[in-house]
Design a protein around this motif. Structure first.
Motif, PDB file in Angstrom:
ATOM      1  N   GLY A 176       0.819  -1.202   0.000  1.00 39.05           N
ATOM      2  CA  GLY A 176       0.000   0.000   0.000  1.00 39.05           C
ATOM      3  C   GLY A 176       0.854   1.253   0.000  1.00 39.05           C
ATOM      4  N   THR A 177       0.474   2.205  -0.808  1.00 35.64           N
ATOM      5  CA  THR A 177       1.245   3.439  -0.934  1.00 35.64           C
ATOM      6  C   THR A 177       0.430   4.640  -0.483  1.00 35.64           C
ATOM      7  OG1 THR A 177       0.556   3.685  -3.245  1.00 35.64           O
ATOM      8  CG2 THR A 177       2.656   2.576  -2.836  1.00 35.64           C
ATOM      9  N   ASN A 178       1.168   5.671  -0.113  1.00 36.68           N
ATOM     10  CA  ASN A 178       0.558   6.931   0.287  1.00 36.68           C
ATOM     11  C   ASN A 178       1.433   8.047  -0.266  1.00 36.68           C
ATOM     12  OD1 ASN A 178      -1.156   8.730   1.529  1.00 36.68           O
ATOM     13  ND2 ASN A 178      -0.121   8.609   3.508  1.00 36.68           N
ATOM     14  N   TYR A 179       0.827   8.958  -0.995  1.00 35.06           N
ATOM     15  CA  TYR A 179       1.561  10.067  -1.593  1.00 35.06           C
ATOM     16  C   TYR A 179       0.960  11.396  -1.155  1.00 35.06           C
ATOM     17  CZ  TYR A 179       3.793   6.864  -4.924  1.00 35.06           C
ATOM     18  OH  TYR A 179       4.526   5.852  -5.495  1.00 35.06           O
ATOM     19  N   ALA A 180       1.807  12.393  -0.995  1.00 32.90           N
ATOM     20  CA  ALA A 180       1.315  13.747  -0.801  1.00 32.90           C
ATOM     21  C   ALA A 180       0.570  14.169  -2.056  1.00 32.90           C
ATOM     22  CB  ALA A 180       2.482  14.694  -0.537  1.00 32.90           C
ATOM     23  N   ASP A 181      -0.509  14.896  -1.882  1.00 35.22           N
ATOM     24  CA  ASP A 181      -1.296  15.330  -3.036  1.00 35.22           C
ATOM     25  C   ASP A 181      -0.445  16.093  -4.050  1.00 35.22           C
ATOM     26  OD1 ASP A 181      -4.361  16.073  -1.185  1.00 35.22           O
ATOM     27  OD2 ASP A 181      -3.603  14.193  -2.037  1.00 35.22           O
ATOM     28  N   SER A 182       0.505  16.834  -3.551  1.00 33.98           N
ATOM     29  CA  SER A 182       1.303  17.692  -4.423  1.00 33.98           C
ATOM     30  C   SER A 182       2.250  16.916  -5.336  1.00 33.98           C
ATOM     31  CB  SER A 182       2.118  18.676  -3.579  1.00 33.98           C
ATOM     32  OG  SER A 182       2.993  17.988  -2.709  1.00 33.98           O
ATOM     33  N   VAL A 183       2.473  15.632  -5.046  1.00 33.56           N
ATOM     34  CA  VAL A 183       3.412  14.854  -5.865  1.00 33.56           C
ATOM     35  C   VAL A 183       2.741  13.714  -6.604  1.00 33.56           C
ATOM     36  CG1 VAL A 183       5.242  15.420  -4.225  1.00 33.56           C
ATOM     37  CG2 VAL A 183       4.136  13.177  -4.109  1.00 33.56           C
ATOM     38  N   LYS A 184       1.457  13.494  -6.385  1.00 29.51           N
ATOM     39  CA  LYS A 184       0.766  12.394  -7.050  1.00 29.51           C
ATOM     40  C   LYS A 184       0.862  12.541  -8.566  1.00 29.51           C
ATOM     41  CE  LYS A 184      -2.618  11.295  -3.461  1.00 29.51           C
ATOM     42  NZ  LYS A 184      -4.040  11.354  -3.047  1.00 29.51           N
ATOM     43  N   GLY A 185       1.190  11.440  -9.207  1.00 28.29           N
ATOM     44  CA  GLY A 185       1.334  11.447 -10.652  1.00 28.29           C
ATOM     45  C   GLY A 185       2.703  11.868 -11.132  1.00 28.29           C
ATOM     46  N   ARG A 186       3.534  12.371 -10.238  1.00 27.70           N
ATOM     47  CA  ARG A 186       4.882  12.806 -10.621  1.00 27.70           C
ATOM     48  C   ARG A 186       5.973  11.994  -9.938  1.00 27.70           C
ATOM     49  NH1 ARG A 186       6.619  17.733  -9.252  1.00 27.70           N
ATOM     50  NH2 ARG A 186       5.312  17.893  -7.376  1.00 27.70           N
TER      51      ARG A 186
ATOM     52  N   ARG B  38       8.988  -0.235  -5.263  1.00 28.87           N
ATOM     53  CA  ARG B  38       8.175  -1.329  -4.759  1.00 28.87           C
ATOM     54  C   ARG B  38       8.759  -1.860  -3.459  1.00 28.87           C
ATOM     55  NH1 ARG B  38       6.982  -5.594  -9.441  1.00 28.87           N
ATOM     56  NH2 ARG B  38       5.792  -6.469  -7.730  1.00 28.87           N
ATOM     57  N   PHE B  39       7.895  -2.319  -2.575  1.00 32.84           N
ATOM     58  CA  PHE B  39       8.353  -2.805  -1.283  1.00 32.84           C
ATOM     59  C   PHE B  39       9.073  -4.133  -1.456  1.00 32.84           C
ATOM     60  CE2 PHE B  39       8.341  -2.612   3.256  1.00 32.84           C
ATOM     61  CZ  PHE B  39       8.528  -3.926   3.624  1.00 32.84           C
ATOM     62  N   ASN B  40      10.214  -4.238  -0.776  1.00 35.16           N
ATOM     63  CA  ASN B  40      10.894  -5.530  -0.652  1.00 35.16           C
ATOM     64  C   ASN B  40      11.639  -5.530   0.670  1.00 35.16           C
ATOM     65  OD1 ASN B  40      13.371  -4.111  -1.044  1.00 35.16           O
ATOM     66  ND2 ASN B  40      13.160  -4.323  -3.261  1.00 35.16           N
ATOM     67  N   ASN B  41      12.271  -6.620   0.976  1.00 38.77           N
ATOM     68  CA  ASN B  41      12.968  -6.739   2.248  1.00 38.77           C
ATOM     69  C   ASN B  41      14.433  -6.350   2.166  1.00 38.77           C
ATOM     70  OD1 ASN B  41      10.815  -7.641   3.935  1.00 38.77           O
ATOM     71  ND2 ASN B  41      10.893  -9.600   2.859  1.00 38.77           N
ATOM     72  N   GLU B  42      14.779  -5.689   1.066  1.00 41.26           N
ATOM     73  CA  GLU B  42      16.152  -5.211   0.936  1.00 41.26           C
ATOM     74  C   GLU B  42      16.303  -3.874   1.657  1.00 41.26           C
ATOM     75  OE1 GLU B  42      16.785  -7.230  -3.471  1.00 41.26           O
ATOM     76  OE2 GLU B  42      17.057  -5.087  -3.191  1.00 41.26           O
ATOM     77  N   ASN B  43      17.529  -3.568   1.979  1.00 42.29           N
ATOM     78  CA  ASN B  43      17.808  -2.339   2.720  1.00 42.29           C
ATOM     79  C   ASN B  43      17.985  -1.140   1.792  1.00 42.29           C
ATOM     80  OD1 ASN B  43      17.736  -3.970   4.909  1.00 42.29           O
ATOM     81  ND2 ASN B  43      19.803  -3.512   5.634  1.00 42.29           N
ATOM     82  N   THR B  44      17.139  -1.049   0.777  1.00 43.47           N
ATOM     83  CA  THR B  44      17.218   0.051  -0.165  1.00 43.47           C
ATOM     84  C   THR B  44      15.840   0.672  -0.356  1.00 43.47           C
ATOM     85  OG1 THR B  44      16.947  -1.497  -2.005  1.00 43.47           O
ATOM     86  CG2 THR B  44      19.202  -0.862  -1.427  1.00 43.47           C
ATOM     87  N   ASN B  45      15.855   1.892  -0.787  1.00 37.82           N
ATOM     88  CA  ASN B  45      14.622   2.645  -0.985  1.00 37.82           C
ATOM     89  C   ASN B  45      14.911   3.706  -2.036  1.00 37.82           C
ATOM     90  OD1 ASN B  45      12.070   3.721  -0.594  1.00 37.82           O
ATOM     91  ND2 ASN B  45      12.619   4.845   1.251  1.00 37.82           N
ATOM     92  N   TYR B  46      13.985   3.863  -2.984  1.00 44.48           N
ATOM     93  CA  TYR B  46      14.209   4.815  -4.067  1.00 44.48           C
ATOM     94  C   TYR B  46      12.975   5.690  -4.261  1.00 44.48           C
ATOM     95  CZ  TYR B  46      17.869   1.451  -5.153  1.00 44.48           C
ATOM     96  OH  TYR B  46      18.948   0.616  -5.071  1.00 44.48           O
ATOM     97  N   LEU B  47      13.212   6.878  -4.762  1.00 49.28           N
ATOM     98  CA  LEU B  47      12.121   7.776  -5.107  1.00 49.28           C
ATOM     99  C   LEU B  47      12.408   8.371  -6.476  1.00 49.28           C
ATOM    100  CD1 LEU B  47       9.487   9.143  -4.072  1.00 49.28           C
ATOM    101  CD2 LEU B  47      10.927  11.084  -3.398  1.00 49.28           C
ATOM    102  N   GLN B  48      11.563   8.036  -7.433  1.00 48.70           N
ATOM    103  CA  GLN B  48      11.669   8.604  -8.766  1.00 48.70           C
ATOM    104  C   GLN B  48      10.828   9.868  -8.807  1.00 48.70           C
ATOM    105  OE1 GLN B  48      13.454   7.701 -11.570  1.00 48.70           O
ATOM    106  NE2 GLN B  48      12.669   9.602 -12.464  1.00 48.70           N
ATOM    107  N   MET B  49      11.466  10.973  -9.165  1.00 44.91           N
ATOM    108  CA  MET B  49      10.786  12.263  -9.177  1.00 44.91           C
ATOM    109  C   MET B  49      10.828  12.832 -10.590  1.00 44.91           C
ATOM    110  SD  MET B  49      12.192  13.911  -5.610  1.00 44.91           S
ATOM    111  CE  MET B  49      13.839  14.162  -6.242  1.00 44.91           C
ATOM    112  N   ASN B  50       9.663  12.989 -11.174  1.00 47.67           N
ATOM    113  CA  ASN B  50       9.543  13.531 -12.526  1.00 47.67           C
ATOM    114  C   ASN B  50       8.835  14.885 -12.491  1.00 47.67           C
ATOM    115  OD1 ASN B  50      10.675  11.143 -13.568  1.00 47.67           O
ATOM    116  ND2 ASN B  50       8.654  10.187 -13.728  1.00 47.67           N
ATOM    117  N   SER B  51       8.987  15.606 -13.565  1.00 44.35           N
ATOM    118  CA  SER B  51       8.309  16.905 -13.706  1.00 44.35           C
ATOM    119  C   SER B  51       8.488  17.769 -12.469  1.00 44.35           C
ATOM    120  CB  SER B  51       6.815  16.678 -13.983  1.00 44.35           C
ATOM    121  OG  SER B  51       6.629  15.896 -15.146  1.00 44.35           O
ATOM    122  N   LEU B  52       9.721  17.894 -12.049  1.00 48.11           N
ATOM    123  CA  LEU B  52      10.002  18.635 -10.819  1.00 48.11           C
ATOM    124  C   LEU B  52       9.626  20.105 -10.942  1.00 48.11           C
ATOM    125  CD1 LEU B  52      13.296  16.828  -9.920  1.00 48.11           C
ATOM    126  CD2 LEU B  52      11.347  17.098  -8.370  1.00 48.11           C
TER     127      LEU B  52
END
Length: 120
Positions: A56-66, A71-85
């Motif tokens: 399940g995901t939750n996004y701030a309204d200001s960034v939805k769609g951008r 995806r969740f996994n049990n690895e110790n990594t986390n990424y955020l792809q940011m488009n149309s900044l």
């Protein structure tokens, strides 16, 4: 002691993209959720995006769609792809893991942040 280190911030022009990365050193007993928060100058820290173990995901309204959190996994990594900044996306971005360090206790773990500046 688990430490989170973010990378990928920088100066970009409006409309461009960035990918933020976060790596956690050490190990967790179980990861509950991962997230990204940001804090602009003079503002309080706010949630940008989060994902839980169920996907399940939750996004701030200001960034939805951008913005897209990895995806969740049990690895110790986390990424955020940011488009149309946009200039309003300018902030220090913080990585967050909510995780059990042992079967009876969970905590929020934070990185020190990476600065994203969107300006022409």
């Amino acid at each position: 002691q688990v430490q989170l280190v973010e990378s990928g911030g920088g100066l970009v022009q409006p409309g461009e993209s960035l990918t933020l990365s976060c790596v956690a050193s050490g190990s967790f007993f179980r990861i509950i959720a991962k997230g990204w928060y940001r804090q602009a100058p003079g503002m309080e820290r706010e949630l940008v995006a989060s994902i839980n173990a169920g996907g399940g995901t939750n996004y701030a309204d200001s960034v939805k769609g951008r913005f897209t959190i990895s995806r969740f996994n049990n690895e110790n990594t986390n990424y955020l792809q940011m488009n149309s900044l946009k200039p309003d996306d300018t902030a220090v971005y913080y990585c967050n893991f909510r995780a059990y360090s042992d079967p009876s206790r969970f905590d929020d773990y934070w990185g020190k942040g990476t600065l994203v500046t969107v300006s022409s």
